[in-house]
Design a protein around this motif. Structure first.
Motif, PDB file in Angstrom:
ATOM      1  N   VAL A   1      45.729  24.993 -19.946  1.00 42.14           N
ATOM      2  CA  VAL A   1      45.598  23.549 -20.224  1.00 42.14           C
ATOM      3  C   VAL A   1      46.646  23.114 -21.247  1.00 42.14           C
ATOM      4  CG1 VAL A   1      43.171  23.343 -19.579  1.00 42.14           C
ATOM      5  CG2 VAL A   1      43.730  24.051 -21.897  1.00 42.14           C
ATOM      6  N   GLY A   2      47.803  23.787 -21.216  1.00 42.53           N
ATOM      7  CA  GLY A   2      48.832  23.513 -22.213  1.00 42.53           C
ATOM      8  C   GLY A   2      49.891  22.517 -21.780  1.00 42.53           C
ATOM      9  N   GLY A   3      49.797  22.026 -20.531  1.00 41.62           N
ATOM     10  CA  GLY A   3      50.841  21.131 -20.009  1.00 41.62           C
ATOM     11  C   GLY A   3      50.819  19.751 -20.661  1.00 41.62           C
ATOM     12  N   LEU A   4      51.894  19.009 -20.448  1.00 38.03           N
ATOM     13  CA  LEU A   4      52.042  17.708 -21.117  1.00 38.03           C
ATOM     14  C   LEU A   4      51.407  16.557 -20.339  1.00 38.03           C
ATOM     15  CD1 LEU A   4      55.782  17.985 -22.253  1.00 38.03           C
ATOM     16  CD2 LEU A   4      53.724  18.325 -23.648  1.00 38.03           C
ATOM     17  N   GLY A   5      51.208  16.732 -19.038  1.00 34.56           N
ATOM     18  CA  GLY A   5      50.592  15.667 -18.240  1.00 34.56           C
ATOM     19  C   GLY A   5      51.435  14.403 -18.198  1.00 34.56           C
ATOM     20  N   THR A   6      52.743  14.557 -18.094  1.00 34.22           N
ATOM     21  CA  THR A   6      53.635  13.387 -18.184  1.00 34.22           C
ATOM     22  C   THR A   6      53.449  12.408 -17.027  1.00 34.22           C
ATOM     23  OG1 THR A   6      55.348  14.673 -17.078  1.00 34.22           O
ATOM     24  CG2 THR A   6      55.453  14.572 -19.480  1.00 34.22           C
ATOM     25  N   ARG A   7      52.976  12.918 -15.872  1.00 26.55           N
ATOM     26  CA  ARG A   7      52.817  11.999 -14.735  1.00 26.55           C
ATOM     27  C   ARG A   7      51.645  11.065 -14.930  1.00 26.55           C
ATOM     28  NH1 ARG A   7      52.224  16.156 -10.143  1.00 26.55           N
ATOM     29  NH2 ARG A   7      51.400  17.297 -11.931  1.00 26.55           N
ATOM     30  N   PHE A   8      50.853  11.313 -15.958  1.00 30.67           N
ATOM     31  CA  PHE A   8      49.674  10.483 -16.167  1.00 30.67           C
ATOM     32  C   PHE A   8      49.761   9.677 -17.456  1.00 30.67           C
ATOM     33  CE2 PHE A   8      45.867  10.920 -13.371  1.00 30.67           C
ATOM     34  CZ  PHE A   8      45.321   9.674 -13.668  1.00 30.67           C
TER      35      PHE A   8
ATOM     36  N   LYS B   1      45.188  15.745 -20.313  1.00 32.39           N
ATOM     37  CA  LYS B   1      44.960  15.414 -18.902  1.00 32.39           C
ATOM     38  C   LYS B   1      43.661  16.033 -18.400  1.00 32.39           C
ATOM     39  CE  LYS B   1      47.613  17.612 -15.828  1.00 32.39           C
ATOM     40  NZ  LYS B   1      48.764  17.916 -14.936  1.00 32.39           N
ATOM     41  N   GLU B   2      43.381  17.237 -18.859  1.00 32.44           N
ATOM     42  CA  GLU B   2      42.207  17.973 -18.378  1.00 32.44           C
ATOM     43  C   GLU B   2      40.901  17.358 -18.869  1.00 32.44           C
ATOM     44  OE1 GLU B   2      44.728  19.226 -20.159  1.00 32.44           O
ATOM     45  OE2 GLU B   2      45.878  20.331 -18.657  1.00 32.44           O
ATOM     46  N   MET B   3      40.982  16.398 -19.809  1.00 37.68           N
ATOM     47  CA  MET B   3      39.772  15.707 -20.280  1.00 37.68           C
ATOM     48  C   MET B   3      39.549  14.380 -19.562  1.00 37.68           C
ATOM     49  SD  MET B   3      38.007  17.474 -22.335  1.00 37.68           S
ATOM     50  CE  MET B   3      36.928  16.248 -23.093  1.00 37.68           C
TER      51      MET B   3
ATOM     52  N   ARG C   1      46.922  29.648 -27.925  1.00 38.21           N
ATOM     53  CA  ARG C   1      47.816  28.498 -27.800  1.00 38.21           C
ATOM     54  C   ARG C   1      49.120  28.863 -27.149  1.00 38.21           C
ATOM     55  NH1 ARG C   1      48.828  23.527 -31.704  1.00 38.21           N
ATOM     56  NH2 ARG C   1      46.808  22.597 -31.492  1.00 38.21           N
ATOM     57  N   GLN C   2      49.526  28.045 -26.214  1.00 41.28           N
ATOM     58  CA  GLN C   2      50.879  28.157 -25.681  1.00 41.28           C
ATOM     59  C   GLN C   2      51.722  27.269 -26.593  1.00 41.28           C
ATOM     60  OE1 GLN C   2      51.562  26.169 -21.946  1.00 41.28           O
ATOM     61  NE2 GLN C   2      53.209  27.534 -21.369  1.00 41.28           N
ATOM     62  N   GLN C   3      52.603  27.901 -27.365  1.00 44.54           N
ATOM     63  CA  GLN C   3      53.282  27.115 -28.402  1.00 44.54           C
ATOM     64  C   GLN C   3      54.237  26.078 -27.826  1.00 44.54           C
ATOM     65  OE1 GLN C   3      54.497  30.631 -30.340  1.00 44.54           O
ATOM     66  NE2 GLN C   3      52.866  30.534 -31.877  1.00 44.54           N
TER      67      GLN C   3
ATOM     68  N   LEU D   1      56.250  26.084 -21.425  1.00 37.91           N
ATOM     69  CA  LEU D   1      57.415  26.628 -20.709  1.00 37.91           C
ATOM     70  C   LEU D   1      57.129  26.905 -19.246  1.00 37.91           C
ATOM     71  CD1 LEU D   1      58.762  29.102 -23.440  1.00 37.91           C
ATOM     72  CD2 LEU D   1      59.529  26.775 -22.946  1.00 37.91           C
ATOM     73  N   GLY D   2      55.943  26.499 -18.783  1.00 34.79           N
ATOM     74  CA  GLY D   2      55.602  26.702 -17.372  1.00 34.79           C
ATOM     75  C   GLY D   2      54.267  27.413 -17.217  1.00 34.79           C
ATOM     76  N   LEU D   3      53.736  27.335 -15.993  1.00 37.45           N
ATOM     77  CA  LEU D   3      52.415  27.914 -15.728  1.00 37.45           C
ATOM     78  C   LEU D   3      52.409  29.432 -15.929  1.00 37.45           C
ATOM     79  CD1 LEU D   3      49.528  27.605 -14.723  1.00 37.45           C
ATOM     80  CD2 LEU D   3      50.398  27.654 -12.379  1.00 37.45           C
TER      81      LEU D   3
HETATM   82  P1  UTP Z   1      51.247  20.686 -14.018  1.00 41.69           P
HETATM   83  O1  UTP Z   1      52.696  20.951 -13.887  1.00 41.69           O
HETATM   84  O2  UTP Z   1      50.550  19.970 -12.925  1.00 41.69           O
HETATM   85  O3  UTP Z   1      50.883  19.917 -15.337  1.00 41.69           O
HETATM   86  O4  UTP Z   1      50.498  22.041 -14.337  1.00 41.69           O
HETATM   87  P2  UTP Z   1      51.720  19.201 -16.436  1.00 41.69           P
HETATM   88  O5  UTP Z   1      53.023  19.854 -16.712  1.00 41.69           O
HETATM   89  O6  UTP Z   1      50.760  19.087 -17.577  1.00 41.69           O
HETATM   90  O7  UTP Z   1      51.861  17.747 -15.796  1.00 41.69           O
HETATM   91  P3  UTP Z   1      53.114  16.807 -15.516  1.00 41.69           P
HETATM   92  O8  UTP Z   1      53.866  17.440 -14.378  1.00 41.69           O
HETATM   93  O9  UTP Z   1      53.908  16.709 -16.792  1.00 41.69           O
HETATM   94  O10 UTP Z   1      52.473  15.497 -15.147  1.00 41.69           O
HETATM   95  C1  UTP Z   1      49.233  22.410 -13.831  1.00 41.69           C
HETATM   96  C2  UTP Z   1      48.350  22.991 -14.906  1.00 41.69           C
HETATM   97  O11 UTP Z   1      49.046  23.990 -15.639  1.00 41.69           O
HETATM   98  C3  UTP Z   1      48.998  23.718 -17.026  1.00 41.69           C
HETATM   99  C4  UTP Z   1      48.723  22.212 -17.134  1.00 41.69           C
HETATM  100  O12 UTP Z   1      48.045  21.926 -18.348  1.00 41.69           O
HETATM  101  C5  UTP Z   1      47.871  21.941 -15.928  1.00 41.69           C
HETATM  102  O13 UTP Z   1      46.498  22.152 -16.177  1.00 41.69           O
HETATM  103  N1  UTP Z   1      50.283  24.078 -17.664  1.00 41.69           N
HETATM  104  C6  UTP Z   1      51.464  23.701 -17.099  1.00 41.69           C
HETATM  105  C7  UTP Z   1      50.262  24.784 -18.828  1.00 41.69           C
HETATM  106  O14 UTP Z   1      49.187  25.161 -19.346  1.00 41.69           O
HETATM  107  N2  UTP Z   1      51.446  25.083 -19.420  1.00 41.69           N
HETATM  108  C8  UTP Z   1      52.651  24.721 -18.902  1.00 41.69           C
HETATM  109  O15 UTP Z   1      53.700  25.050 -19.501  1.00 41.69           O
HETATM  110  C9  UTP Z   1      52.650  23.998 -17.698  1.00 41.69           C
END
Ligand code: UTP
Length: 291
Positions: free
Chosen positions: A12-19, A28-30, A105-107, A110-112
């Motif tokens: 759940v470390g992603g930025l969720g930029t599309r939202f 985003k996950e909340m 924590r994913q500091q 950098l990707g899934l």
């Molecule tokens: P997404 O690529 O769909 O999420 O990753 P994102 O990067 O948060 O969203 P956008 O593209 O900027 O809108 C799918 C899942 O993987 C997690 C995200 O939190 C999401 O639950 N993820 C993604 C990470 O935990 N770390 C990352 O570096 C990338």
């Protein structure tokens, strides 16, 4: 090594930029679908599949997720003062047991693949599940439960698979399909985001995985893949000649809740699936022009 899947990782470390702007201060996950955050559905699905330990890979600005799965003495006291024992019982029923939740924590996002790698010490040396909360699946039997049952027979690595249109293949990891037996697909590997016309099949990987711990051997290398990100699919592809790789064509309807229009569709579909909301929502939908 046992085929029993006891642990699940929730990246759940992603930025969720599309939202954006919804995800500027809110993870985003909340985001709630009807009345539960996306991550809540993912944890429920994991629990239904027999998962006992829940590992969250969080990042900056994600503390609401930790609060959501934490005991809130204040809330319980306030509900008790209002005589809401039903609500208290409901809260206690889904709260993970003490010591069964871990956060790391994913500091940097950098990707899934990198997010999953951050959980390596918490996972240890056993197969584990990965659930992406923004892939929400409406089904009679929870998707991960379907997979865990099939996994008991085949082991190795397994991913949830969904047939997508030609124009969508470049947005997904696509399986190199070898053979299919009902919902179970044997694959020789997976390619991340192939250009249209170069995809080995139309079977896309969706955010449910069961992986062997050898996946960390590849992820340790920190190699960047498509989009400059450390890709989980690259690690799964690398493993394909070391352990069997299967796709599971799950029963259910999947919504990519990281995309605004699909998030709205998920809200409608999940509300229509609830007896307490269906009639009222259907009546409203009928009033819409062109509905
Ligand atoms: P997404 O690529 O769909 O999420 O990753 P994102 O990067 O948060 O969203 P956008 O593209 O900027 O809108 C799918 C899942 O993987 C997690 C995200 O939190 C999401 O639950 N993820 C993604 C990470 O935990 N770390 C990352 O570096 C990338």
């Amino acid at each position: 090594m046992t085929n029993k899947v006891r642990k699940a990782v929730f990246p759940v470390g992603g930025l969720g930029t599309r939202f954006l702007p919804a995800t500027k201060a809110l993870p985003k996950e909340m985001l709630p679908v009807v009345d539960k955050p996306l991550i809540h559905y993912a944890v429920e699905e994991a629990r239904a599949a027999g998962i006992e330990e829940f590992i969250f890979v969080t990042g900056k600005g994600k503390s609401a997720i930790e609060d959501h799965f934490d005991y809130s003495g204040e809330l319980v006291a306030q509900l008790a003062a209002r005589g809401r024992t039903d609500a208290i019982e409901e809260l206690q029923a889904w709260l993970p047991a003490p010591g069964k939740v871990a956060y790391t924590r994913q500091q940097e996002p950098l990707g899934l693949g990198h997010a999953v790698w951050c959980a390596r010490h918490l996972v240890g040396d056993e197969p584990f599940a990965v659930l992406l909360a923004d892939d929400l699946i409406l089904s009679a039997e929870p998707c991960l439960k379907q997979m865990v049952e099939a996994y008991g027979e085949v082991g190795g690595n397994m991913v949830a698979a969904l047939t997508v249109a030609d124009e969508a293949v470049s947005r997904y990891g696509i399986l190199k399909v070898e053979s299919q037996d009902g919902p179970l697909v044997r694959a020789a590997g997976v390619v991340e985001k192939p250009p249209r016309g170069e995809a080995p099949s139309n079977l896309a990987v969706i955010g449910r995985y069961i992986l062997v711990p050898q996946v960390f051997e590849y992820l340790d290398r920190q190699e960047r893949g498509a989009g400059g990100e450390i890709q989980l699919t690259d690690a799964i592809d690398w493993l394909a000649d070391k352990a069997p790789l299967h796709g599971w064509c799950f029963e259910g309807q999947r919504f990519d809740c990281g995309v605004k229009a699909e998030f709205l569709q998920a809200n409608i579909a999940f509300a229509l699936a609830r007896e307490d909301m269906r009639d009222e929502l259907q009546a409203f939908l009928r009033t819409l022009p062109d509905a």
